[in-house]
Design a protein around this motif. Structure first.
Motif, PDB file in Angstrom:
ATOM      1  N   VAL A  57       0.864  -1.186   0.000  1.00 11.57           N
ATOM      2  CA  VAL A  57       0.000   0.000   0.000  1.00 11.57           C
ATOM      3  C   VAL A  57       0.897   1.230   0.000  1.00 11.57           C
ATOM      4  CG1 VAL A  57      -1.791   1.284   1.222  1.00 11.57           C
ATOM      5  CG2 VAL A  57      -1.770  -1.232   1.302  1.00 11.57           C
ATOM      6  N   PHE A  58       0.805   2.026  -1.054  1.00  8.62           N
ATOM      7  CA  PHE A  58       1.577   3.257  -1.152  1.00  8.62           C
ATOM      8  C   PHE A  58       0.662   4.434  -0.804  1.00  8.62           C
ATOM      9  CE2 PHE A  58       3.467   0.132  -3.910  1.00  8.62           C
ATOM     10  CZ  PHE A  58       4.825   0.257  -3.658  1.00  8.62           C
ATOM     11  N   PHE A  59       1.191   5.378  -0.001  1.00  8.07           N
ATOM     12  CA  PHE A  59       0.353   6.472   0.462  1.00  8.07           C
ATOM     13  C   PHE A  59       1.136   7.775   0.521  1.00  8.07           C
ATOM     14  CE2 PHE A  59       2.225   4.365   4.160  1.00  8.07           C
ATOM     15  CZ  PHE A  59       2.747   5.422   4.897  1.00  8.07           C
ATOM     16  N   ASP A  60       0.379   8.868   0.584  1.00  8.81           N
ATOM     17  CA  ASP A  60       0.953  10.207   0.731  1.00  8.81           C
ATOM     18  C   ASP A  60       0.962  10.544   2.215  1.00  8.81           C
ATOM     19  OD1 ASP A  60       1.323  13.001   0.988  1.00  8.81           O
ATOM     20  OD2 ASP A  60       0.573  13.329  -1.042  1.00  8.81           O
ATOM     21  N   PRO A  61       2.141  10.626   2.856  1.00  9.43           N
ATOM     22  CA  PRO A  61       2.196  10.878   4.303  1.00  9.43           C
ATOM     23  C   PRO A  61       1.522  12.180   4.715  1.00  9.43           C
ATOM     24  CG  PRO A  61       4.340  10.191   3.471  1.00  9.43           C
ATOM     25  CD  PRO A  61       3.477  10.457   2.274  1.00  9.43           C
ATOM     26  N   VAL A  62       1.600  13.200   3.866  1.00  8.67           N
ATOM     27  CA  VAL A  62       0.993  14.495   4.217  1.00  8.67           C
ATOM     28  C   VAL A  62      -0.527  14.368   4.263  1.00  8.67           C
ATOM     29  CG1 VAL A  62       0.674  16.887   3.489  1.00  8.67           C
ATOM     30  CG2 VAL A  62       2.926  15.798   3.256  1.00  8.67           C
TER      31      VAL A  62
END
Length: 236
Positions: A57-62
């Motif tokens: 699962v790839f995500f945008d930390p912001v």
């Protein structure tokens, strides 16, 4: 199920520890988890990538930090939502049947520089290698290495062959290979260390199409042996 971090903008949802112990059940469980995550809305989630025993699962930390209200425990926040999204459903709903894709393959010598080596390793004739390879029922476990490359489970154990000790610097698109207990198809011109036993005239990756890949995780694949003349007529 285990959720572990993968750097600062991805995590791994590990469905099972081993694939070979129960390949069909493991693949089905991975694909079910993948479909559950794809159908849910988790803030900040960018992309999902199923593999043999897990889903990345790839995500945008912001974006995740904004949604969670804190930047200190975004992993725990994401893990909790992933856990909630992948709880086994008891609704009795049917899982859609996987696609079946037929791939024509020419096993003639000009396309199969390693066919003799596979036959020697298996201690059978080249014809038996072709017969076994083209008669098997395969499942695409995952896509990777280069765009559109299918890693397929289901190779008959008899023709499982270790990867080459000296990888080739350049392999043509459409080359069909055996690497250990897997078979696969090189969609693009690239280096590689698998044993080449044939070639398909089909394009496995075409950036002008939507989707650009011919195969996807979960597909069933059947190979059909064709002649050199058929290869040329089907080439596009």
């Amino acid at each position: 199920m285990e959720v572990v971090p993968l750097g600062d903008s991805a995590l791994i949802v590990r469905v099972r520890e081993q694939f070979d112990d129960a390949p069909k059940e493991t693949l089905n469980e991975v694909l079910r988890t993948f479909q559950q995550l794809r159908s849910t809305t988790i803030p900040g989630m960018i992309e999902l990538a199923p593999a043999y025993t897990s889903v990345a699962v790839f995500f945008d930390p912001v974006d995740v930090a904004k949604a969670s209200g804190t930047a200190s425990d975004i992993f725990d926040w994401l893990a909790a939502r992933i856990g909630a999204a992948t709880v086994p459903k008891r609704t009795g709903s049917r899982r859609s049947a996987p696609r079946t894709v037929e791939i024509p393959v020419c096993y003639d010598p000009q396309f199969a520089p390693d066919l003799d080596e596979v036959a020697r390793h298996a201690q059978i004739s080249t014809k038996e290698v072709v017969d076994l390879h083209s008669a098997a029922d395969y499942r695409v476990a995952c896509i990777g290495f280069v765009p559109g490359f299918p890693f397929m489970a289901g190779l008959p154990k008899k023709i499982a062959t270790p990867r080459r000790s000296n990888p080739r610097k350049e392999i043509p698109p459409g080359a069909v290979g055996i690497g250990g207990a897997q078979t696969g198809i090189y969609p693009l011109r690239s280096p590689g260390g698998w044993n080449l036993i044939g070639r398909t005239p089909l394009k496995l990756f075409d950036p002008t199409k939507d989707p650009p890949v011919l195969l996807r995780a979960g597909d069933r694949v059947h190979f059909r042996a064709i002649t050199g003349e058929e290869f040329e007529s089907l080439k596009r």
